[in-house]
Design a protein around this motif. Structure first.
Motif, mmCIF file in Angstrom:
data_model
loop_
_atom_site.group_PDB
_atom_site.id
_atom_site.type_symbol
_atom_site.label_atom_id
_atom_site.label_comp_id
_atom_site.label_asym_id
_atom_site.label_seq_id
_atom_site.Cartn_x
_atom_site.Cartn_y
_atom_site.Cartn_z
ATOM 1 N N TRP A 189 0.843 -1.206 0.000
ATOM 2 C CA TRP A 189 0.000 0.000 0.000
ATOM 3 C C TRP A 189 0.879 1.257 0.000
ATOM 4 O O TRP A 189 0.631 2.200 -0.759
ATOM 5 C CB TRP A 189 -0.904 -0.016 1.243
ATOM 6 N N CYS A 254 -6.430 8.105 0.425
ATOM 7 C CA CYS A 254 -7.349 8.660 -0.579
ATOM 8 C C CYS A 254 -8.820 8.554 -0.181
ATOM 9 O O CYS A 254 -9.674 9.102 -0.863
ATOM 10 C CB CYS A 254 -7.123 7.974 -1.924
ATOM 11 N N CYS A 271 -5.895 -1.008 -1.275
ATOM 12 C CA CYS A 271 -6.752 0.093 -1.709
ATOM 13 C C CYS A 271 -6.886 0.039 -3.225
ATOM 14 O O CYS A 271 -5.897 0.155 -3.934
ATOM 15 C CB CYS A 271 -6.150 1.435 -1.301
ATOM 16 N N CYS A 274 -5.463 3.325 -4.910
ATOM 17 C CA CYS A 274 -4.015 3.534 -4.835
ATOM 18 C C CYS A 274 -3.210 2.405 -5.468
ATOM 19 O O CYS A 274 -2.062 2.607 -5.850
ATOM 20 C CB CYS A 274 -3.554 3.654 -3.383
HETATM 21 ZN ZN LIG Z 1 -6.074 4.785 -1.364
#
Ligand SMILES: [Zn+2]
Length: 291
Positions: A189, A254, A271, A274
């Motif tokens: 991430w 985000c 995510c 992302c």
């Molecule tokens: Zn994100």
């Protein structure tokens, strides 16, 4: 669970507290915990603790008697140091190994210390090898490990050049040592990379970003533990996770909902915005149920 940061903080705290302590006795009440039989565990008795250190996800307990313990906590073992000898009956875990220290009043209030290897899992998984000190590095558990993920892993381009997903490559201890199911999600991430991207497809700048994410994420976890963890080492460490086990919550970067893919013995959290260009990866557990 215990991965590089959890094992490293355990080694640091135990090393600081036990270096030089005389070993009174060592016993293994846990059945099958010992993976070796010569030298015997009792060979530690009468010697002192030289150091407790980490290699990959392993702990190494060096004694002055030329005998060392190589310990793997696996997913639910804990190595903890208590000021008092075995107290009330413990129902939350099983005692696998017990090392009593002979402190002789050198440190006030710590004269009955006991190091305990406990298993919190339903299956026994944590293990110990009793080895001659000079044989530790050659033991296959250590000799087959890849380079340490922290603090200074080699450049990743070549290391990860294989047609396997990053999520699997980073958890493969023969490729790089120290990362497991929890921290791999945080690292990918942080680097904005899909868990399914193949190592061989990593671009040069992605490999650089991934290396930075590994060093930064594991280092930050360790810094957090330096503040939050103390002896005897808690049963559950306060892992500063932002993505792993946070599916359904907003991405801290985000705001998109974090998603997860469930496997039999682990979960990949990520995510979509992302990391996977907005794509939601197929949840195999769900598709199996719906079939
Ligand atoms: Zn994100």
């Amino acid at each position: 669970m215990p991965e590089l940061p959890e094992v490293e903080i355990t080694a640091r705290l135990l090393d600081g507290a036990l270096k030089g302590a005389a070993i009174e006795s060592a016993l293994a009440p846990g059945i099958n915990v010992l993976k070796t039989f010569d030298p015997p565990l009792g060979a530690l008795e009468g010697h002192s603790v030289l150091a407790i250190r980490r290699r990959g996800k392993h702990l190494i307990f060096d004694s002055s008697g030329g005998v060392a313990l190589l310990v793997h906590l696996m997913s639910a073992g804990r190595l903890q140091l208590y000021d008092k000898r075995a107290g009330p009956r413990d129902r939350t875990s099983r005692l696998l190994v017990r090392v009593r220290l002979e402190d002789g009043g050198t440190r006030t209030g710590t004269s009955e210390r006991e190091l305990r290897l406990r298993e919190f899992g339903s299956k026994q998984a944590a293990w110990v090898k009793v080895l001659a000190s000079e044989a530790v590095e050659q033991d296959e558990a250590l000799a087959t490990l890849g380079p340490e993920a922290w603090p200074d892993p080699p450049p990743l381009g070549e290391l990860l050049d294989a047609p396997r997903p990053l999520h699997a490559l980073l958890r493969d201890q023969h490729v790089i040592a120290g990362i497991g199911r929890s921290w791999v999600d945080e690292i990918l991430w942080q680097a904005r990379l899909s868990p399914y991207k193949r190592g061989a497809d990593l671009l040069e700048d992605e490999a650089v970003a991934l290396r930075e994410a590994i060093v930064g994420t594991l280092g930050a976890a360790l810094e957090s533990y330096e503040q939050s963890v103390s002896l005897p080492i808690p049963d559950k460490l306060p892992m500063p996770l932002q993505v792993h086990r946070h599916e359904g919550e907003p991405c801290p970067r985000c705001g998109t909902e974090l998603r997860a893919v469930h496997f039999e013995d682990y979960v990949i959290a990520y995510c979509p915005e992302c990391q996977t260009e907005g794509r939601v990866l197929k949840d195999r557990r769900l598709s199996r149920l719906l079939r």
